[in-house]
Design a protein around this motif. Structure first.
Motif, mmCIF file in Angstrom:
data_model
loop_
_atom_site.group_PDB
_atom_site.id
_atom_site.type_symbol
_atom_site.label_atom_id
_atom_site.label_comp_id
_atom_site.label_asym_id
_atom_site.label_seq_id
_atom_site.Cartn_x
_atom_site.Cartn_y
_atom_site.Cartn_z
ATOM 1 N N VAL A 107 0.836 -1.199 0.000
ATOM 2 C CA VAL A 107 0.000 0.000 0.000
ATOM 3 C C VAL A 107 0.871 1.250 0.000
ATOM 4 O O VAL A 107 1.862 1.347 0.722
ATOM 5 N N ARG A 108 0.479 2.245 -0.829
ATOM 6 C CA ARG A 108 1.240 3.498 -0.956
ATOM 7 C C ARG A 108 0.524 4.678 -0.305
ATOM 8 O O ARG A 108 1.148 5.574 0.229
ATOM 9 N N GLN A 109 -0.789 4.673 -0.383
ATOM 10 C CA GLN A 109 -1.590 5.767 0.183
ATOM 11 C C GLN A 109 -2.619 5.161 1.123
ATOM 12 O O GLN A 109 -3.426 4.323 0.715
ATOM 13 N N LEU A 110 -2.604 5.590 2.390
ATOM 14 C CA LEU A 110 -3.450 4.966 3.391
ATOM 15 C C LEU A 110 -4.176 6.020 4.219
ATOM 16 O O LEU A 110 -3.562 6.972 4.713
ATOM 17 N N CYS A 111 -5.494 5.828 4.337
ATOM 18 C CA CYS A 111 -6.320 6.669 5.204
ATOM 19 C C CYS A 111 -6.951 5.785 6.263
ATOM 20 O O CYS A 111 -7.709 4.864 5.950
ATOM 21 N N LEU A 112 -6.607 6.029 7.515
ATOM 22 C CA LEU A 112 -7.217 5.329 8.652
ATOM 23 C C LEU A 112 -8.123 6.320 9.359
ATOM 24 O O LEU A 112 -7.644 7.260 10.005
ATOM 25 N N MET A 113 -9.428 6.138 9.196
ATOM 26 C CA MET A 113 -10.388 7.118 9.701
ATOM 27 C C MET A 113 -11.387 6.433 10.606
ATOM 28 O O MET A 113 -12.258 5.694 10.146
ATOM 29 N N GLY A 114 -11.264 6.628 11.902
ATOM 30 C CA GLY A 114 -12.239 6.097 12.831
ATOM 31 C C GLY A 114 -13.496 6.939 12.837
ATOM 32 O O GLY A 114 -13.544 8.041 12.284
ATOM 33 N N ALA A 115 -14.532 6.433 13.458
ATOM 34 C CA ALA A 115 -15.783 7.184 13.556
ATOM 35 C C ALA A 115 -15.596 8.341 14.525
ATOM 36 O O ALA A 115 -15.235 8.138 15.691
ATOM 37 N N PRO A 116 -15.827 9.589 14.079
ATOM 38 C CA PRO A 116 -15.549 10.740 14.951
ATOM 39 C C PRO A 116 -16.446 10.820 16.171
ATOM 40 O O PRO A 116 -16.111 11.493 17.134
#
Length: 476
Positions: A138-147
């Motif tokens: 993986v080159r581009q990673l977004c880890l986004m939890g529930a705000p």
């Protein structure tokens, strides 16, 4: 807060729109797509959401094996809704992500995951996904939890993703002090940390394992960070957007070109103050917005105060674009703005955001006539952008000080809040700017323009856009 987070979250990997249907015309049409060369079919599949790309295997035998041959771009936000309009649900999305990662051999150039997970299961699920993504490059990673849920701890498995070039962390607890000894992101160029819980030492730990890092952004994390410390020979861009740190230390950053600070101007000054320290940032070209009511500026160990004697140790001549937030109705802030200006002797573009001026007695501002010339104003300033009500006494006196001393000034742009007047003609006819237009302007070529702002604040898109020469300009 959710709207703020949504503004700075990376764009979806796929555009939202109608789901892919198999073959139009009730199934009686000719399948012309399958006759295309493999190269074109790969392009088509690479632009489809995961579920649509998987569904193509049902179109014809030729499509059955194509999906696993195309690089996977995984975005779990696109899995929340079924084709019939119903929600798949948190458990269903998590199961689908796990199944897709198990079935696809890779590579996975980009992935955005985590939005379906709660704090209870986030660490367990994400750990497995991250190990799979690391194996697939993986080159581009977004880890986004529930705000809206408690922030889960960042799984240590993220440190196995050594192929990363861009990392976005949203609504997580960073816990960078748990970095494994062998951890390294040798190719990471950008990191964005949004609505996350950070400790003072976290950013220093990040920089230590990112030898090629060029951009650091801390977003929507106000009142969460004790200290932000930048010390790196590779960092070029730093952004704190709607974030407040007790201290911002920019130390030994020889490649740093941009430092953009945009704090929440609606918070009372009594709520916080922030010290900004700069040392050995010899290539910094863009700097702002400094707030004279909130920020204490320290340059090479010298604290800049009202009437500070400026020396070569307190000068940063590399800065060409400067932004200041000032309450000109407060004498100390007005005088501090002059002290700040003296530290940047070669500023060519000056942005001023004026906070509400409640002062009513013009004699409070008689000191402007006694202020000694400021080098950047007299010798370098070419453009002034002023956001606020220019006819308030303090604002007007400052503007007169600038136009009567700036010999190279080419343009003064007055940006009024949207809806202030129905037309710019009404501003002139009411003679609101008469004292300014009748002043003895030092520059004979300068033009003044009055416009209404299309937006009242500096957007994340503008502040983070490295393709523009002036990210501080939000008058557009």
């Amino acid at each position: 807060m959710e709207a703020v987070i949504a503004e700075c979250r990376p764009k979806p990997l796929f555009t939202t729109g109608p789901f892919l249907s198999a073959v139009g015309g009730g199934g009686g049409g000719v399948d012309r797509i399958s006759g295309l060369p493999d190269d074109l079919l790969f392009v088509i599949l690479s632009k489809l959401p995961v579920m649509d790309a998987v569904a193509t295997s049902a179109l014809s035998p030729r499509w059955k094996s194509l999906w696993s041959s195309v690089p996977l771009r995984l975005d779990d936000a696109g899995l929340l809704h079924r084709r019939d309009g119903t929600r798949l649900g948190r458990e269903g999305v998590a199961a689908t992500v796990s199944a897709v990662l198990a079935a696809h051999p890779g590579p996975v150039p980009a992935a955005s995951v985590g939005c379906c997970l709660s704090s209870d299961d986030q660490g367990y699920q994400l750990g497995g996904w991250l190990r799979a993504l690391a194996a697939k490059g993986v080159r581009q990673l977004c880890l986004m939890g529930a705000p809206w849920s408690p922030r889960a701890a960042l799984p240590s498995a993220v440190f196995s993703c050594s192929s990363l070039r861009r990392l976005f962390l949203g609504s997580v607890q960073c816990n960078w002090d748990l970095i494994p000894d062998h951890a390294c992101f040798p190719e990471l160029r950008e990191i964005q940390i949004c609505n996350a819980v950070m400790k003072s030492q976290d950013l220093s730990l990040v920089l230590a394992v990112c030898p090629a890092l060029e951009t650091v952004e801390i977003l929507a994390s106000r009142n969460k960070i004790p200290t932000v410390r930048m010390s790196s020979h590779t960092i070029r861009n730093t952004l704190l957007w709607k974030s407040v740190a007790k201290e911002v230390n920019v130390l030994d950053t020889p490649c740093l070109s941009r430092v953009v600070l945009w704090q929440d101007l609606l918070l009372p000054h009594s709520r916080y103050n922030s010290k900004v320290t700069i040392s050995r940032a010899t290539k910094m070209r863009i700097f702002g917005y400094l707030d004279t009511g909130i920020n204490t500026l320290v340059i090479n160990e010298t604290t800049v105060k009202v009437n500070t004697n400026i020396s070569f140790k307190t000068l940063i001549p590399s800065v060409k674009v400067l932004g200041l937030c000032v309450h000109f109705g407060v004498r100390k802030e007005a005088l501090m703005s002059i002290s700040f200006l003296r530290c940047f002797p070669e500023v060519e573009t000056l942005h001023i955001t004026s906070k509400t001026d409640k002062a009513s007695e013009a004699e409070q501002f008689s000191f402007w006539g006694k202020v000694a010339p400021v080098e950047c104003v007299t010798s370098h300033l070419k453009k002034l952008v002023f956001h606020g009500m220019p006819w308030c006494p303090g604002n007007l006196e400052f503007l007169k000080f600038i136009v009567e001393g700036a010999y190279l000034l080419e343009k003064v742009l007055i940006v009024l809040p949207k809806g202030t007047y129905t037309s710019m003609h009404s501003v002139i006819t009411k003679l609101k700017l008469a004292p300014l237009t009748s002043a003895s302007w030092a520059s004979h070529i300068c033009k003044m323009e009055v416009v209404q702002s299309s937006q009242g604040t500096l957007s994340y898109q503008r502040a983070s856009d490295r393709s523009v020469d002036d990210p501080l300009d939000y008058s557009l």
